[in-house]
Design a protein around this motif. Sequence first.
Motif, PDB file in Angstrom:
ATOM      1  N   VAL A   1      35.711   8.452   3.650  1.00 38.10           N
ATOM      2  CA  VAL A   1      36.900   7.636   3.864  1.00 38.10           C
ATOM      3  C   VAL A   1      36.613   6.171   3.592  1.00 38.10           C
ATOM      4  CG1 VAL A   1      38.655   6.962   5.568  1.00 38.10           C
ATOM      5  CG2 VAL A   1      37.778   9.297   5.539  1.00 38.10           C
ATOM      6  N   ASP A   2      35.421   5.710   3.991  1.00 39.46           N
ATOM      7  CA  ASP A   2      35.078   4.298   3.811  1.00 39.46           C
ATOM      8  C   ASP A   2      35.019   3.927   2.336  1.00 39.46           C
ATOM      9  OD1 ASP A   2      34.411   1.745   4.802  1.00 39.46           O
ATOM     10  OD2 ASP A   2      32.291   2.129   4.432  1.00 39.46           O
ATOM     11  N   GLN A   3      34.367   4.778   1.538  1.00 36.34           N
ATOM     12  CA  GLN A   3      34.253   4.526   0.100  1.00 36.34           C
ATOM     13  C   GLN A   3      35.465   5.024  -0.674  1.00 36.34           C
ATOM     14  OE1 GLN A   3      31.713   2.789  -1.311  1.00 36.34           O
ATOM     15  NE2 GLN A   3      30.936   2.467   0.771  1.00 36.34           N
ATOM     16  N   ARG A   4      36.309   5.820  -0.010  1.00 37.90           N
ATOM     17  CA  ARG A   4      37.506   6.408  -0.611  1.00 37.90           C
ATOM     18  C   ARG A   4      37.156   7.216  -1.868  1.00 37.90           C
ATOM     19  NH1 ARG A   4      42.012   5.354   1.861  1.00 37.90           N
ATOM     20  NH2 ARG A   4      43.330   5.961   0.129  1.00 37.90           N
ATOM     21  N   VAL A   5      36.223   8.138  -1.688  1.00 36.27           N
ATOM     22  CA  VAL A   5      35.858   9.055  -2.768  1.00 36.27           C
ATOM     23  C   VAL A   5      35.907  10.481  -2.235  1.00 36.27           C
ATOM     24  CG1 VAL A   5      34.467   7.422  -4.071  1.00 36.27           C
ATOM     25  CG2 VAL A   5      33.387   8.770  -2.263  1.00 36.27           C
ATOM     26  N   ALA A   6      36.331  11.395  -3.080  1.00 34.88           N
ATOM     27  CA  ALA A   6      36.425  12.803  -2.717  1.00 34.88           C
ATOM     28  C   ALA A   6      35.731  13.647  -3.774  1.00 34.88           C
ATOM     29  CB  ALA A   6      37.891  13.219  -2.584  1.00 34.88           C
ATOM     30  N   HIS A   7      35.084  14.722  -3.339  1.00 33.14           N
ATOM     31  CA  HIS A   7      34.378  15.612  -4.257  1.00 33.14           C
ATOM     32  C   HIS A   7      34.710  17.067  -3.952  1.00 33.14           C
ATOM     33  CE1 HIS A   7      31.871  11.961  -4.658  1.00 33.14           C
ATOM     34  NE2 HIS A   7      31.589  12.432  -5.849  1.00 33.14           N
TER      35      HIS A   7
ATOM     36  N   PRO B   1      33.509  14.978  -8.771  1.00 26.32           N
ATOM     37  CA  PRO B   1      34.484  14.012  -8.239  1.00 26.32           C
ATOM     38  C   PRO B   1      35.909  14.454  -8.504  1.00 26.32           C
ATOM     39  CG  PRO B   1      33.435  13.169 -10.231  1.00 26.32           C
ATOM     40  CD  PRO B   1      32.706  14.425  -9.873  1.00 26.32           C
ATOM     41  N   LEU B   2      36.780  14.207  -7.540  1.00 30.78           N
ATOM     42  CA  LEU B   2      38.205  14.500  -7.670  1.00 30.78           C
ATOM     43  C   LEU B   2      38.944  13.208  -7.998  1.00 30.78           C
ATOM     44  CD1 LEU B   2      38.702  16.825  -4.570  1.00 30.78           C
ATOM     45  CD2 LEU B   2      38.887  17.512  -6.970  1.00 30.78           C
ATOM     46  N   ASP B   3      39.755  13.240  -9.038  1.00 34.49           N
ATOM     47  CA  ASP B   3      40.540  12.071  -9.448  1.00 34.49           C
ATOM     48  C   ASP B   3      41.877  12.125  -8.718  1.00 34.49           C
ATOM     49  OD1 ASP B   3      41.659   9.896 -10.731  1.00 34.49           O
ATOM     50  OD2 ASP B   3      42.241  11.058 -12.505  1.00 34.49           O
ATOM     51  N   LEU B   4      41.931  11.519  -7.527  1.00 39.86           N
ATOM     52  CA  LEU B   4      43.116  11.568  -6.686  1.00 39.86           C
ATOM     53  C   LEU B   4      43.807  10.217  -6.648  1.00 39.86           C
ATOM     54  CD1 LEU B   4      41.646  13.484  -3.596  1.00 39.86           C
ATOM     55  CD2 LEU B   4      42.810  14.459  -5.589  1.00 39.86           C
ATOM     56  N   THR B   5      45.128  10.235  -6.599  1.00 42.94           N
ATOM     57  CA  THR B   5      45.866   9.003  -6.354  1.00 42.94           C
ATOM     58  C   THR B   5      45.662   8.598  -4.897  1.00 42.94           C
ATOM     59  OG1 THR B   5      47.908  10.086  -5.616  1.00 42.94           O
ATOM     60  CG2 THR B   5      47.630   9.746  -7.998  1.00 42.94           C
ATOM     61  N   THR B   6      46.102   7.397  -4.556  1.00 41.88           N
ATOM     62  CA  THR B   6      45.954   6.906  -3.194  1.00 41.88           C
ATOM     63  C   THR B   6      46.574   7.868  -2.190  1.00 41.88           C
ATOM     64  OG1 THR B   6      45.965   4.617  -3.958  1.00 41.88           O
ATOM     65  CG2 THR B   6      46.487   4.984  -1.644  1.00 41.88           C
ATOM     66  N   LEU B   7      47.791   8.314  -2.449  1.00 42.23           N
ATOM     67  CA  LEU B   7      48.474   9.189  -1.507  1.00 42.23           C
ATOM     68  C   LEU B   7      47.844  10.570  -1.472  1.00 42.23           C
ATOM     69  CD1 LEU B   7      50.613   9.532   0.572  1.00 42.23           C
ATOM     70  CD2 LEU B   7      52.279   9.980  -1.217  1.00 42.23           C
ATOM     71  N   GLU B   8      47.396  11.078  -2.608  1.00 41.88           N
ATOM     72  CA  GLU B   8      46.731  12.376  -2.627  1.00 41.88           C
ATOM     73  C   GLU B   8      45.444  12.329  -1.807  1.00 41.88           C
ATOM     74  OE1 GLU B   8      48.464  13.366  -7.087  1.00 41.88           O
ATOM     75  OE2 GLU B   8      46.338  12.879  -6.822  1.00 41.88           O
ATOM     76  N   PHE B   9      44.708  11.229  -1.933  1.00 42.11           N
ATOM     77  CA  PHE B   9      43.492  11.057  -1.141  1.00 42.11           C
ATOM     78  C   PHE B   9      43.821  11.052   0.355  1.00 42.11           C
ATOM     79  CE2 PHE B   9      40.327   8.640   1.135  1.00 42.11           C
ATOM     80  CZ  PHE B   9      39.117   9.093   0.621  1.00 42.11           C
ATOM     81  N   ASP B  10      44.850  10.295   0.732  1.00 39.09           N
ATOM     82  CA  ASP B  10      45.240  10.213   2.140  1.00 39.09           C
ATOM     83  C   ASP B  10      45.711  11.569   2.668  1.00 39.09           C
ATOM     84  OD1 ASP B  10      44.605   7.560   2.068  1.00 39.09           O
ATOM     85  OD2 ASP B  10      46.665   6.843   1.895  1.00 39.09           O
ATOM     86  N   LEU B  11      46.416  12.323   1.841  1.00 39.33           N
ATOM     87  CA  LEU B  11      46.851  13.661   2.240  1.00 39.33           C
ATOM     88  C   LEU B  11      45.657  14.584   2.488  1.00 39.33           C
ATOM     89  CD1 LEU B  11      49.919  14.786   0.071  1.00 39.33           C
ATOM     90  CD2 LEU B  11      49.723  14.899   2.554  1.00 39.33           C
TER      91      LEU B  11
END
Length: 236
Positions: free
Chosen positions: A140-146, A156-166
């Motif tokens: 969450v701190d780095q805002r990266v998802a895998h 790595p997952l290429d997510l938009t801001t809202l997709e990441f938050d979801l």
Amino acid sequence: MDILIVEDEAEIAQLIQLYLEKEGFSCRVCRDGLTAIQIFQEQKPDLIILDLMIPQLDGLEVCARIRQKPGSKDPYILMLTAKGEEMDRIIGLSTGADDYMVKPFSPRELVARVRALLRRTLRQGGQSQSYQTQHFSIDVDQRVAHRLVDSGTAEPLDLTTLEFDLLTTFMSYPGRVWSRTQLIEKLWGNDFFGDERVVDTHIARLRKKVEPDPANPTFVKTVIGVGYKFEDGTGG
């Protein structure tokens, strides 16, 4: 916060700019879709107010192109148009817009919606957490998802801001059933003004990026008559 106003009617653009700059926002105005894409690539605004009917590239195409371009800064998009038909609203949200306003509009409501969108970033700023399940990890701190694959590698997952938050919301409470209203309150806050179906749109977009078969979701599941839940085993 930097805001790009894409509006071909000069008086409306000036009105929006006036109200936003009074609130301390930095604004730039352009009047066609091609220029909007160029400014987005060069300046990476925090939020874009995007009219649907603009020259060269219409707002739907501009929105779609912006969402297709991965980058470290994914702007919020507030679509603004004279069209109020239901289908236009649904199409606008499906291309990646975060909110939708119909002309004529109240400048004060526009400012409130802008603040509501930008507040989502501020709400995330104080967190320093990570979550991991069998198939996914999020910092969450780095805002990266895998996505964690069988070979032990992390894609790595290429997510938009809202997709990441979801996805973060789902992974922080695996197995919990969320109604649309609860997801809106969690991600947008109590000052959300839009259509609840925006949740369905972003769920569908998230599924396309995390599900092996988006039509038959394994992770982000629909609970009929209630909402959505996330299911995955915990990571090691």
